[in-house]
Enzyme design. Structure first.
Site, PDB file in Angstrom:
ATOM      1  N   THR A   1     -14.654  -0.097  -7.207  1.00 23.99           N
ATOM      2  CA  THR A   1     -13.256  -0.507  -7.364  1.00 23.99           C
ATOM      3  C   THR A   1     -13.262  -1.892  -7.980  1.00 23.99           C
ATOM      4  OG1 THR A   1     -13.179  -1.550  -5.218  1.00 23.99           O
ATOM      5  CG2 THR A   1     -12.506   0.742  -5.305  1.00 23.99           C
TER       6      THR A   1
ATOM      7  N   GLU B   1     -10.837   5.327  -4.138  1.00 24.16           N
ATOM      8  CA  GLU B   1     -11.381   5.808  -2.873  1.00 24.16           C
ATOM      9  C   GLU B   1     -10.963   7.239  -2.561  1.00 24.16           C
ATOM     10  OE1 GLU B   1     -10.039   2.920  -3.510  1.00 24.16           O
ATOM     11  OE2 GLU B   1     -10.985   1.296  -2.391  1.00 24.16           O
TER      12      GLU B   1
ATOM     13  N   LYS C   1       8.743 -10.550   1.836  1.00 26.13           N
ATOM     14  CA  LYS C   1       9.391 -10.544   3.143  1.00 26.13           C
ATOM     15  C   LYS C   1      10.519 -11.555   3.147  1.00 26.13           C
ATOM     16  CE  LYS C   1       5.449  -8.677   5.465  1.00 26.13           C
ATOM     17  NZ  LYS C   1       4.052  -8.994   5.534  1.00 26.13           N
TER      18      LYS C   1
ATOM     19  N   TRP D   1      11.830  -6.236   4.304  1.00 31.77           N
ATOM     20  CA  TRP D   1      10.924  -6.089   3.169  1.00 31.77           C
ATOM     21  C   TRP D   1      11.679  -5.733   1.904  1.00 31.77           C
ATOM     22  CZ3 TRP D   1       6.068  -2.914   5.091  1.00 31.77           C
ATOM     23  CH2 TRP D   1       5.388  -3.672   6.052  1.00 31.77           C
TER      24      TRP D   1
HETATM   25  P1  ADP Z   1      -8.004  -0.531  -8.663  1.00 30.88           P
HETATM   26  O1  ADP Z   1      -8.958  -0.459  -7.520  1.00 30.88           O
HETATM   27  O2  ADP Z   1      -8.552  -1.059  -9.902  1.00 30.88           O
HETATM   28  O3  ADP Z   1      -6.642  -1.104  -8.331  1.00 30.88           O
HETATM   29  P2  ADP Z   1      -7.213   2.194  -8.380  1.00 30.88           P
HETATM   30  O4  ADP Z   1      -6.978   3.117  -9.488  1.00 30.88           O
HETATM   31  O5  ADP Z   1      -8.070   2.638  -7.285  1.00 30.88           O
HETATM   32  O6  ADP Z   1      -7.779   0.950  -9.077  1.00 30.88           O
HETATM   33  O7  ADP Z   1      -5.816   1.694  -7.835  1.00 30.88           O
HETATM   34  C1  ADP Z   1      -5.150   2.377  -6.837  1.00 30.88           C
HETATM   35  C2  ADP Z   1      -3.829   1.731  -6.582  1.00 30.88           C
HETATM   36  O8  ADP Z   1      -2.944   1.891  -7.708  1.00 30.88           O
HETATM   37  C3  ADP Z   1      -3.076   2.369  -5.446  1.00 30.88           C
HETATM   38  O9  ADP Z   1      -3.524   1.919  -4.205  1.00 30.88           O
HETATM   39  C4  ADP Z   1      -1.639   1.939  -5.761  1.00 30.88           C
HETATM   40  O10 ADP Z   1      -1.385   0.626  -5.339  1.00 30.88           O
HETATM   41  C5  ADP Z   1      -1.592   1.971  -7.259  1.00 30.88           C
HETATM   42  N1  ADP Z   1      -0.987   3.237  -7.682  1.00 30.88           N
HETATM   43  C6  ADP Z   1      -1.608   4.362  -8.066  1.00 30.88           C
HETATM   44  N2  ADP Z   1      -0.728   5.305  -8.389  1.00 30.88           N
HETATM   45  C7  ADP Z   1       0.518   4.789  -8.192  1.00 30.88           C
HETATM   46  C8  ADP Z   1       1.856   5.278  -8.312  1.00 30.88           C
HETATM   47  N3  ADP Z   1       2.110   6.501  -8.747  1.00 30.88           N
HETATM   48  N4  ADP Z   1       2.864   4.433  -7.991  1.00 30.88           N
HETATM   49  C9  ADP Z   1       2.629   3.189  -7.564  1.00 30.88           C
HETATM   50  N5  ADP Z   1       1.388   2.662  -7.432  1.00 30.88           N
HETATM   51  C10 ADP Z   1       0.340   3.453  -7.735  1.00 30.88           C
END
Ligand code: ADP
Length: 544
Positions: free
Chosen positions: A185, A331, A441, A446
């Site tokens: 990641t 993950e 916040k 929120w």
């Molecule tokens: P990185 O670790 O580089 O951020 P990831 O692809 O694992 O890459 O990122 C995952 C995150 O991306 C999620 O936890 C979320 O915050 C965001 N995310 C993924 N899909 C969506 C979505 N459809 N809407 C909003 N946020 C999203």
């Protein structure tokens, strides 16, 4: 009593066998880094994948060894995926957009023995070579005619390596829980963390992805993954497309280029394309400027970041394309939710359908979801309560590579903390409202930065927007809207703030707007809020 069914292991090699036997002639079209587009097919892909596997054995690789790739989406990268995992090696995909120190860290942490590289990344590796401890050789993904001059020791030519290797190999059978692929990641803080996918998790995720209420992938589909093979296995498309025998169209290094994407979609009759919102902004902009339509495209799968309503609407109204939003993360292999219409919702008005499409979607079978409060108590699925989103299932990581539980990301009862804040409505649709650390916040309540950003980009003068919380004497925090104006536009603050009237709760409306030329992005193209908060650390709201 145990069932009496065969315990056939779910392996990536079994997908390779299937696609070669039943869909061998189905095309793979690939833009490449070093040559004109290449037309090949699944049979050739698997023949060459077997050569990759045999070549690795000749080089001395042992099952379980990690071998890295540093490459764009092309046919060679796909062969390497299957050649490595299919034969029992671990395919470690590296994101070339990471900082050099991060690349050094993950190559050493993963103990990669070889790295397959696109020739354009040779200069990057030359700069790092003294720091990559255990790497025995670099395989440049090109032919002899295009081999770069380089100071690297142990530089091998991919096409020569394949030509010298046998194409004979029976994909071996082994325990389905064997590691297949590794992806770190890109984390905005701390060292990157490795997610180690197994054969079983990969195959189950592919099964779930092809289902009609997920990506609805069919043999008749022509699939364009604009999600990189170096990030979360391109959302599993190399496996799901092979499972059903779809045609694959690979954009090579031209991922963010609207013109190339538009051309590929039209000329290769792409029916489904997948990518993050920024990619689609570029494509939609190009189509508008060049007066092009995306004729054959039926659906786009968009995820990785929130999908603005205006984007869903542009695809629908200008191109007759259905947007399927997905949510997930590295993950989670990555898919957890997919947004398709549920029985009983067919009668929604076009406007209500647009609103629904901006949600992240419903849980796929195989990925359980729950939202919890600060004490870990489960919150109601009423579409109103916000909580920390937790998941579990057979394609969700149980731990990070070589961290032995120290990441603190799993609850004592076995759920993974996604770090996202969400609501779940009574129909089961999840809406991601924020990352846990980005939520604003205000007076104990929120505010969703994502919803404010999505609303802002719906304004024609806004190219990109981010919202961060800034300390406020009365409310503890209030939202600040940071805007990159659209080319040629000169939006004024009051006009932008008035745009929010009636679109979000009045107390959510940002207190101020700041204009910038560009926003900082992570290696995966997401807005880097941590950096923005640093940039605006001295900012104070004007006196009210
Ligand atoms: P990185 O670790 O580089 O951020 P990831 O692809 O694992 O890459 O990122 C995952 C995150 O991306 C999620 O936890 C979320 O915050 C965001 N995310 C993924 N899909 C969506 C979505 N459809 N809407 C909003 N946020 C999203």
């Amino acid at each position: 009593m145990r069932g009496l069914m065969m315990d056939t292991p779910l392996t990536i090699g079994s997908i390779a066998r299937h696609v070669e036997l039943y869909h061998g002639e189905r095309e793979i079209v690939s833009v490449t880094a070093d040559a004109p587009p290449v037309r090949t097919c699944w049979r050739d892909c698997m023949r060459r994948a077997r050569r990759v596997a045999n070549a690795m054995q000749t080089l001395g690789a042992k099952p379980g060894d990690t071998v890295a790739t540093l490459a764009w989406n092309d046919h060679r990268h796909l062969e390497i995926y299957y050649g490595l995992s299919g034969a029992g090696y671990v395919c470690h995909t590296i994101n070339p957009r990471l900082f050099a120190e991060q690349i050094v860290f993950i190559v050493n942490h993963a103990a990669d023995r070889w790295i397959f590289i696109d020739s354009m990344f040779v200069p990057l590796i030359e700069k790092l070579k003294g720091q990559l401890d255990g790497v025995e050789g670099f395989i440049v993904m090109t032919d002899e005619a295009h081999m770069p001059d380089s100071s690297l020791d142990g530089l091998l030519c991919y096409e020569t390596l394949l030509a010298d290797a046998s194409a004979e190999l029976d994909w071996p059978e082994f325990d389905e829980n064997t590691a297949a692929a590794l992806c770190y990641t890109s984390g905005t803080t701390g060292d990157p963390k490795g997610v180690l996918y197994s054969h079983r998790s990969t195959v189950l995720h592919a099964y779930a992805s092809v289902a009609p209420d997920a990506l609805d992938l069919r043999s008749r589909d022509n699939v364009l993954p604009v999600v990189p093979l170096f990030h979360v296995n391109a959302w599993g498309i190399p496996y799901s497309a092979a499972m059903v025998g779809a045609k694959l169209v690979l954009p090579g290094p031209k991922m963010g280029d609207g013109k190339t994407l538009c051309h590929l979609i039209r000329s290769e009759e792409v029916s489904i394309a997948l990518g993050v919102p920024t990619v689609w902004s570029a494509l939609l902009q190009y189509c508008d400027d060049a007066a092009q339509t995306l004729d054959r495209l039926e659906r786009t799968v968009i995820g990785g970041a929130a999908v603005p309503r205006s984007m869903v609407q542009a695809f629908r109204d200008r191109h007759d394309v259905v947007v399927i939003q997905g949510w997930g993360m590295t993950e989670m292999s990555p898919l957890g939710t997919v947004n398709t219409l549920k029985a009983g919702l067919e009668g929604l008005s076009p406007d209500d359908k647009l609103d629904l499409a901006t949600k992240a979607g419903r849980a796929m079978f195989g990925c359980e979801l729950r939202i919890v409060d600060d004490e870990g108590r489960e919150l109601p699925r009423d579409g109103v309560a916000f909580g920390a989103l937790q998941v579990r299932g057979p394609w969700v990581c149980n731990d990070y590579y070589k961290l032995e539980g120290s990441a603190g990301t799993h609850t004592h009862d076995g759920w993974f903390e996604t770090g996202d804040v969400a609501t779940i409505d009574p129909e089961g649709y999840v809406a991601i409202t924020d990352r846990t650390k980005d939520v604003i916040k205000s007076g104990g309540e929120w505010i969703s930065s994502i919803e404010l950003e999505n609303t802002a980009v719906g304004h024609e003068s806004v190219a990109e927007a981010a919202v961060i919380g800034v300390p406020h004497p009365k409310w503890s925090e209030r939202p600040l809207l940071i805007v990159v104006p659209a080319p040629g536009a000169e939006p004024d603050k009051s006009e932008l703030l008035a745009w929010f009237d009636g679109k979000v709760a009045s107390w959510w409306i940002p207190n101020d707007v700041a204009f910038v030329d560009e926003l900082p992005h992570t290696a995966t193209g997401k807005i880097k809020k941590i950096e923005l908060r640093r940039q605006f650390a001295d900012y104070a709201f004007p006196h009210e």
